[in-house]
Write a protein that holds these residues in place. Structure first.
Motif, short mmCIF file in Angstrom:
data_model
loop_
_atom_site.label_atom_id
_atom_site.label_comp_id
_atom_site.label_asym_id
_atom_site.label_seq_id
_atom_site.Cartn_x
_atom_site.Cartn_y
_atom_site.Cartn_z
N GLY A 27 -3.50 -0.64 8.59
CA GLY A 27 -3.32 -1.69 9.60
C GLY A 27 -4.18 -2.87 9.21
N SER A 28 -4.06 -3.27 7.94
CA SER A 28 -5.01 -4.20 7.33
C SER A 28 -4.76 -5.66 7.72
CB SER A 28 -4.94 -4.05 5.82
OG SER A 28 -6.09 -4.56 5.21
N HIS A 30 -4.32 -9.18 7.48
CA HIS A 30 -4.60 -10.16 6.44
C HIS A 30 -5.38 -9.60 5.26
CE1 HIS A 30 -7.71 -9.52 9.26
NE2 HIS A 30 -7.10 -10.25 10.19
N GLY A 79 1.16 4.05 8.89
CA GLY A 79 -0.07 4.85 8.88
C GLY A 79 -0.47 5.33 7.50
N MET A 96 -7.08 -1.49 16.63
CA MET A 96 -5.93 -0.93 17.39
C MET A 96 -6.48 -0.09 18.55
SD MET A 96 -3.74 0.73 14.33
CE MET A 96 -3.89 0.07 12.70
N1 SAM Z 1 -7.46 -4.16 10.87
C1 SAM Z 1 -7.43 -5.58 11.13
C2 SAM Z 1 -8.60 -5.98 11.98
O1 SAM Z 1 -9.27 -5.10 12.52
O2 SAM Z 1 -8.87 -7.19 12.12
C3 SAM Z 1 -6.13 -5.95 11.81
C4 SAM Z 1 -5.97 -5.48 13.21
S1 SAM Z 1 -4.41 -5.91 13.89
C5 SAM Z 1 -4.80 -6.20 15.52
C6 SAM Z 1 -3.56 -4.38 13.86
C7 SAM Z 1 -2.68 -4.25 12.65
O3 SAM Z 1 -2.27 -2.90 12.53
C8 SAM Z 1 -1.42 -5.08 12.77
O4 SAM Z 1 -1.29 -5.90 11.64
C9 SAM Z 1 -0.30 -4.04 12.85
O5 SAM Z 1 0.88 -4.47 12.22
C10 SAM Z 1 -0.93 -2.85 12.14
N2 SAM Z 1 -0.40 -1.54 12.51
C11 SAM Z 1 -0.12 -1.07 13.75
N3 SAM Z 1 0.34 0.19 13.69
C12 SAM Z 1 0.34 0.54 12.38
C13 SAM Z 1 0.70 1.71 11.68
N4 SAM Z 1 1.19 2.77 12.32
N5 SAM Z 1 0.59 1.73 10.34
C14 SAM Z 1 0.11 0.64 9.69
N6 SAM Z 1 -0.24 -0.50 10.29
C15 SAM Z 1 -0.15 -0.55 11.62
#
Ligand code: SAM
Length: 236
Positions: A27-28, A30, A79, A96
């Motif tokens: 969930g990276s 950027h 994930g 998240m």
């Molecule tokens: N990790 C960064 C931070 O803490 O600043 C970004 C947080 S952002 C609010 C959450 C990110 O998680 C989003 O870009 C979303 O698309 C991604 N995301 C949500 N569920 C996910 C999943 N099951 N697998 C991978 N990415 C996921």
């Protein structure tokens, strides 16, 4: 925030990543976190996982801008599907809800083989993660709580090991407040739980004005219990 200057929240997450580890940041978005720790020489190689196309593209672009394409691999997928078992030593999942983080770990259990440390930063419901860790053989080894721009963030660090180690006999309370955080009881902790308590008291007050039902009674009892646990933690 940018690769050079992470937010206070992501900096605190980065602090818990072991030196020299191979990292997966799930969930990276950027990809600021993996780019930052690779650039700083803290980790040798990182995978940035993203499930949504927009953030996936911005992660790829960021990695290119930084000239890190050989050291940060951006992968699209849900994930832990983006990693192979045994491929990484540390996983970060930040920004998240706790329930979503627990679901990602549950659905990707078989990919956790060889992972030495999890660094998890839920925006809400840290209890969902503490419960998952406890039920799945992960020992909570550290926690942090901090305030940034008026929001409070918790960080949970876990390693494979005896899940009971972090807890005392007062486990129900420690699952909610965090065993490390409730012992440290810093300013951010006091701020968070004072606000939660006020919110629960407000809901309780609203409930008292509605018709009596079994469901309402159960909700009231749950809130009263949480309020009294919070008072106990804050007053001791
Ligand atoms: N990790 C960064 C931070 O803490 O600043 C970004 C947080 S952002 C609010 C959450 C990110 O998680 C989003 O870009 C979303 O698309 C991604 N995301 C949500 N569920 C996910 C999943 N099951 N697998 C991978 N990415 C996921």
């Amino acid at each position: 925030m940018n690769v050079e200057r992470l937010s206070k929240r992501l900096n605190a997450v980065a602090d818990f990543i072991p030196e020299g580890a191979i990292l997966a940041d799930i969930g990276s978005d950027h990809a600021y976190l993996p780019c930052h720790v690779v650039k700083a020489g803290k980790v040798t190689y990182a995978i940035a996982g993203e499930v949504v196309e927009g953030p996936f593209q911005s992660a790829k672009k960021q990695v290119e801008i930084e000239g890190l394409s050989k050291k940060v691999d951006v992968r699209k997928g849900n994930g832990l599907q983006v990693i192979e078992a045994g491929e990484v030593e540390c996983i970060t999942i930040a920004g998240m809800g706790g329930a979503l983080i627990a679901t990602i770990l549950e659905e990707g259990k078989e990919k956790l083989e060889g992972v030495k440390r999890l660094v998890l930063q839920p925006n809400i419901s840290a209890i969902s993660i503490r419960l998952w860790l406890f039920e799945n053989g992960w020992s909570l080894t550290n926690e942090a709580i901090l305030e940034e721009d008026g929001k409070i963030y918790e960080i949970l660090v876990a390693e494979k090991g005896d899940p009971k180690l972090a807890y005392t006999e007062n486990m129900e309370c420690e699952l909610l407040f965090g065993p490390f955080l409730s012992r440290q009881k810093n300013e951010a902790f006091i701020q968070k739980w004072t606000a939660e308590q006020k919110n629960w008291e407000r809901i309780l007050e609203q409930l008292s004005q509605s018709r009596q039902t079994q469901e309402k009674r159960e909700k009231e009892m749950e809130l009263q219990k949480k309020i009294s646990m919070t008072k106990e933690v804050l007053d001791r």
